[in-house]
Design an enzyme around this catalytic site. Sequence first.
Site, mmCIF file in Angstrom:
data_model
loop_
_atom_site.group_PDB
_atom_site.id
_atom_site.type_symbol
_atom_site.label_atom_id
_atom_site.label_comp_id
_atom_site.label_asym_id
_atom_site.label_seq_id
_atom_site.Cartn_x
_atom_site.Cartn_y
_atom_site.Cartn_z
ATOM 1 N N ARG A 37 0.825 -1.219 0.000
ATOM 2 C CA ARG A 37 0.000 0.000 0.000
ATOM 3 C C ARG A 37 0.857 1.267 0.000
ATOM 4 N NH1 ARG A 37 -5.148 -1.735 3.745
ATOM 5 N NH2 ARG A 37 -6.277 -2.684 2.026
ATOM 6 N N LYS A 199 -18.118 -15.005 3.232
ATOM 7 C CA LYS A 199 -19.403 -14.353 3.529
ATOM 8 C C LYS A 199 -20.261 -14.142 2.280
ATOM 9 C CE LYS A 199 -16.587 -11.898 6.669
ATOM 10 N NZ LYS A 199 -15.524 -11.405 5.795
ATOM 11 N N GLY A 351 -10.506 -7.446 -0.506
ATOM 12 C CA GLY A 351 -10.153 -8.265 0.657
ATOM 13 C C GLY A 351 -8.895 -9.080 0.475
ATOM 14 N N GLY A 374 -13.421 -3.602 0.729
ATOM 15 C CA GLY A 374 -14.839 -3.230 0.636
ATOM 16 C C GLY A 374 -15.090 -2.175 -0.433
#
Length: 399
Positions: A37, A199, A351, A374
């Site tokens: 990042r 999920k 993710g 997200g």
Amino acid sequence: MAKYPLLQDLDLKGRRVFVRVDFNVPLKDASVTDKNRIEAALPTIQYILEQGGRCILGSHLGRPEGQRNPKYSLEPVGSALSELLNKDVVLADDCVGDGPRTLAQRLRPGEVMLLENLRFHKGEEENSTEFIQKLNELTDVYVSDAFGTLHRAHASTAGLARIAPYAGIGLLVQKELQYLEPLRENPPRPFMLVMGGAKVFDKIALIDHFLDKIDALVIGGAMAYAFLKSGNSPIGKSLCDDKQVALAGRILKSIAVRNIRLILPLDHVIAASMTATETKTTVDVNIPEGMAAFDIGPKTVAAIETALEKIETVFWNGPMGVFEQPAFAKGTFELARIIGASGAKKLAGGGDVAAAIGQSGSGDKFDFISTGGGATLEYLEGKNLPGLKALEILERGVQ
Ligand code: AMP
């Protein structure tokens, strides 16, 4: 992209430029274990410095919940950044107030300063007007370059973007949009969507958004057991709950009425528990009672590889198994390899999948791996991201 003012449209010479970056990196023993990042933010920082700007960076790290907490200090990030830039980075011990203001005033063109964790103040996540004003006092220009936080309406994202007198989107956000916008609107067909992870609820909107655009849908990871159970396949004690089964049943119907090729696991790597040392590969789709599946098996990988032959575009979100554990990582790593080797345009994001592809060693074979979790999913679902919305040219024009 035409909807947003760009970094390159801004006159930066001599100005104090606040860049909202995403330096929410993993730390171990106060050092950064994955610099991805930070590296992703370098082009924007270097551009500002080349233009003679004074670069002031702001980020969150972890969840300090509005309290100062040394565990979440950005100090280790400052050291990593300084090494990557090969230049000194001025570290502020806060992100607002007299200290940072004085440092910002002293900062010279071509210099870099890193503010302390924005989430040490409640106002950041509460998007409070007072906190936005305090941040705004430090600088003359706002640059939005934290793609991974654009789905949050926080002070340093949407709040400051809305009131900053002079603003644009940075090079990382531009690159994300350059790849994700055409994917969202019009992916070159045939298009394969590969979904994994645990999920179902988090991913359903993405599948829904793409339903009329996909030609092949691969479902792996723990998500797959809800689909298999809905089709009455025995899943043993694999991770799954009844609400997810009902949802999976609805998706299966939406797929069945369309001409979409569905690939669910044909075999699995199973064990009695996630920590068991003994694992087995099933011969077929059935999972014996008392056992749970933690990865896809080789037949499934081969089926995906064959289906990939006809594919023009593939987007992959979510691991195929518990890749964090070597015994259950093979399916995910193999998938990274076969997608990497395919002739399709290869994109991934959301993710864990970026970390999994990185560990697999196939990262350089992908056309694009999004830095967002997200935010990437919400963007691809067609939602308005508050941090982006605030910078739309027409939005800012009518404020
Ligand atoms: P998500 O946040 O929904 O993308 O889920 C990612 C997580 O799903 C990872 O931490 C994986 O370890 C986990 N996962 C993937 N496959 C399985 C599985 N078969 N059983 C349990 N967890 C899984």
